[in-house]
Design an enzyme around this catalytic site. Structure first.
Site, PDB file in Angstrom:
ATOM      1  N   ASP A  38       7.341   4.214 -11.769  1.00  0.00           N
ATOM      2  CA  ASP A  38       6.064   4.684 -11.249  1.00  0.00           C
ATOM      3  C   ASP A  38       5.129   4.975 -12.414  1.00  0.00           C
ATOM      4  O   ASP A  38       5.581   5.369 -13.504  1.00  0.00           O
ATOM      5  CB  ASP A  38       6.261   5.952 -10.417  1.00  0.00           C
ATOM      6  CG  ASP A  38       5.134   6.187  -9.422  1.00  0.00           C
ATOM      7  OD1 ASP A  38       5.356   5.971  -8.210  1.00  0.00           O
ATOM      8  OD2 ASP A  38       4.031   6.569  -9.858  1.00  0.00           O
ATOM      9  N   ASP A  54       4.370   0.054 -15.446  1.00  0.00           N
ATOM     10  CA  ASP A  54       3.197  -0.598 -14.877  1.00  0.00           C
ATOM     11  C   ASP A  54       3.633  -1.978 -14.401  1.00  0.00           C
ATOM     12  O   ASP A  54       3.910  -2.864 -15.207  1.00  0.00           O
ATOM     13  CB  ASP A  54       2.110  -0.717 -15.941  1.00  0.00           C
ATOM     14  CG  ASP A  54       0.852  -1.409 -15.445  1.00  0.00           C
ATOM     15  OD1 ASP A  54       0.826  -1.856 -14.280  1.00  0.00           O
ATOM     16  OD2 ASP A  54      -0.104  -1.527 -16.238  1.00  0.00           O
ATOM     17  N   ASN A  81       8.582  -1.426  -3.643  1.00  0.00           N
ATOM     18  CA  ASN A  81       7.760  -0.637  -2.726  1.00  0.00           C
ATOM     19  C   ASN A  81       6.351  -0.383  -3.256  1.00  0.00           C
ATOM     20  O   ASN A  81       5.430  -0.142  -2.474  1.00  0.00           O
ATOM     21  CB  ASN A  81       8.448   0.702  -2.449  1.00  0.00           C
ATOM     22  CG  ASN A  81       7.567   1.650  -1.681  1.00  0.00           C
ATOM     23  OD1 ASN A  81       7.353   1.490  -0.475  1.00  0.00           O
ATOM     24  ND2 ASN A  81       7.009   2.635  -2.373  1.00  0.00           N
ATOM     25  N   TYR A 146      -5.966  -6.648   1.992  1.00  0.00           N
ATOM     26  CA  TYR A 146      -4.633  -6.048   2.108  1.00  0.00           C
ATOM     27  C   TYR A 146      -3.719  -6.930   2.952  1.00  0.00           C
ATOM     28  O   TYR A 146      -2.574  -7.193   2.581  1.00  0.00           O
ATOM     29  CB  TYR A 146      -4.748  -4.658   2.723  1.00  0.00           C
ATOM     30  CG  TYR A 146      -3.437  -3.931   2.856  1.00  0.00           C
ATOM     31  CD1 TYR A 146      -2.815  -3.381   1.745  1.00  0.00           C
ATOM     32  CD2 TYR A 146      -2.823  -3.790   4.104  1.00  0.00           C
ATOM     33  CE1 TYR A 146      -1.613  -2.705   1.861  1.00  0.00           C
ATOM     34  CE2 TYR A 146      -1.619  -3.119   4.229  1.00  0.00           C
ATOM     35  CZ  TYR A 146      -1.014  -2.578   3.105  1.00  0.00           C
ATOM     36  OH  TYR A 146       0.193  -1.917   3.224  1.00  0.00           O
ATOM     37  N   LYS A 150      -0.042  -8.838   2.048  1.00  0.00           N
ATOM     38  CA  LYS A 150       1.200  -8.579   2.774  1.00  0.00           C
ATOM     39  C   LYS A 150       1.721  -9.839   3.472  1.00  0.00           C
ATOM     40  O   LYS A 150       2.929 -10.015   3.628  1.00  0.00           O
ATOM     41  CB  LYS A 150       0.996  -7.436   3.769  1.00  0.00           C
ATOM     42  CG  LYS A 150       0.793  -6.084   3.090  1.00  0.00           C
ATOM     43  CD  LYS A 150       1.943  -5.745   2.137  1.00  0.00           C
ATOM     44  CE  LYS A 150       1.762  -4.402   1.470  1.00  0.00           C
ATOM     45  NZ  LYS A 150       2.906  -4.038   0.593  1.00  0.00           N
ATOM     46  N   ALA A 179       1.575   4.118   8.524  1.00  0.00           N
ATOM     47  CA  ALA A 179       2.482   5.208   8.161  1.00  0.00           C
ATOM     48  C   ALA A 179       1.697   6.416   7.667  1.00  0.00           C
ATOM     49  O   ALA A 179       0.623   6.281   7.061  1.00  0.00           O
ATOM     50  CB  ALA A 179       3.466   4.739   7.093  1.00  0.00           C
ATOM     51  N   THR A 181       1.097   8.469   5.172  1.00  0.00           N
ATOM     52  CA  THR A 181       1.304   8.493   3.724  1.00  0.00           C
ATOM     53  C   THR A 181       0.093   9.117   3.028  1.00  0.00           C
ATOM     54  O   THR A 181      -0.965   9.291   3.637  1.00  0.00           O
ATOM     55  CB  THR A 181       1.489   7.063   3.189  1.00  0.00           C
ATOM     56  OG1 THR A 181       0.280   6.320   3.423  1.00  0.00           O
ATOM     57  CG2 THR A 181       2.663   6.373   3.878  1.00  0.00           C
TER      58      THR A 181
END
Length: 252
Positions: A38, A54, A81, A146, A150, A179, A181
């Site tokens: 991360d 990264d 993820n 987006y 995906k 979700a 989030t």
């Protein structure tokens, strides 16, 4: 705690918060040793190994994978993820933004998987799980960029599954609906009427609410489990029926 992932080492990208953090916790709860890649590695809690990485930088990715294998001696599970969101129609984002989001959401998965492949090939329980989205299979308003990324993740997952099956590596993806989030939280905070926007997001999913991070994590754990040894090239929807169900209005 002991469990089905005992002795296995997992990498979860984007695991410092949200769905990624829930996935890391779920895998660890069932016995996996988990490293989190991360940009905010300082926010990764124990017992996870937090590594600053990264995923748009191949050198950074390879260094992080090397660190995991050097420290734990193996790598068995990769959960791709990490990703970023994007809003708007095709008219609302520049070429530079299209390239940026594809670099993170699609090519980032390629970099991590590519660096992990030599280690996965010698694992007795090798698996890659990619985070896809309902946006890959349903047309959502204001999500052109987006959704395109995906859709690419979905096709990439199937191609990888075909390429690496005979090397003993399973590849699957999980496709959450909307979700609850931190990213969705930020979008809601920017809306003129956050409560009304939340209600709209919840209403478009047949079960009437947003998906929880823990529900997505449970699906990832199933796909990653050695017990799912015959499951590969699969897209597992965690969307309250949004992809497949067509319900009549309440009371009819």
């Amino acid at each position: 705690m002991s469990g089905e992932f005992d002795g296995l080492v997992a990498v979860v990208t984007g695991g410092a918060s949200g769905i990624g953090a829930a996935i890391a916790s779920e895998l660890a709860r069932s016995g996996a040793t988990v490293a989190v890649f991360d940009l905010q590695a300082d926010q990764v809690p124990e017992p996870f190994l937090g590594l600053g990485c990264d995923i748009t930088d191949d050198v950074s990715v390879r260094a992080a994978v090397h660190e995991v294998v050097d420290r734990f001696g193996r790598l068995d599970i990769v959960v791709n993820n990490a990703g970023i969101g994007a809003q708007g129609t095709i008219s609302d984002n520049t070429d530079a933004e299209w390239h940026r989001v594809f670099d993170v959401n699609v090519v980032g998965m390629v970099r991590v998987s590519r660096a992990a492949l030599p280690h996965l090939r010698v694992s007795p329980a090798a698996v890659i799980v990619n985070t896809c989205s309902i946006a890959a299979t349903a047309g959502l308003q204001q999500r052109a960029l987006y959704s395109a990324t995906k859709g690419a993740v979905l096709s990439l997952t199937q191609a990888m599954a075909a390429d690496h099956l005979r090397e003993g590596i399973r590849v699957n993806c999980v496709s959450p609906g909307t979700a609850d989030t931190p990213w969705i939280g930020r979008l809601l905070a920017q809306a003129p009427d956050p409560a009304a926007e939340r209600s709209a997001l919840e209403a478009r999913q047949p079960h009437g609410r947003m998906v929880s991070a823990d529900e997505v994590a449970g699906a990832v754990a199933y796909l990653a489990s050695p017990r799912a040894g015959s499951t590969t090239g699969v897209t597992l929807a965690v969307d309250g029926g949004m992809q497949a169900l067509r319900l009549r209005p309440p009371g009819q």
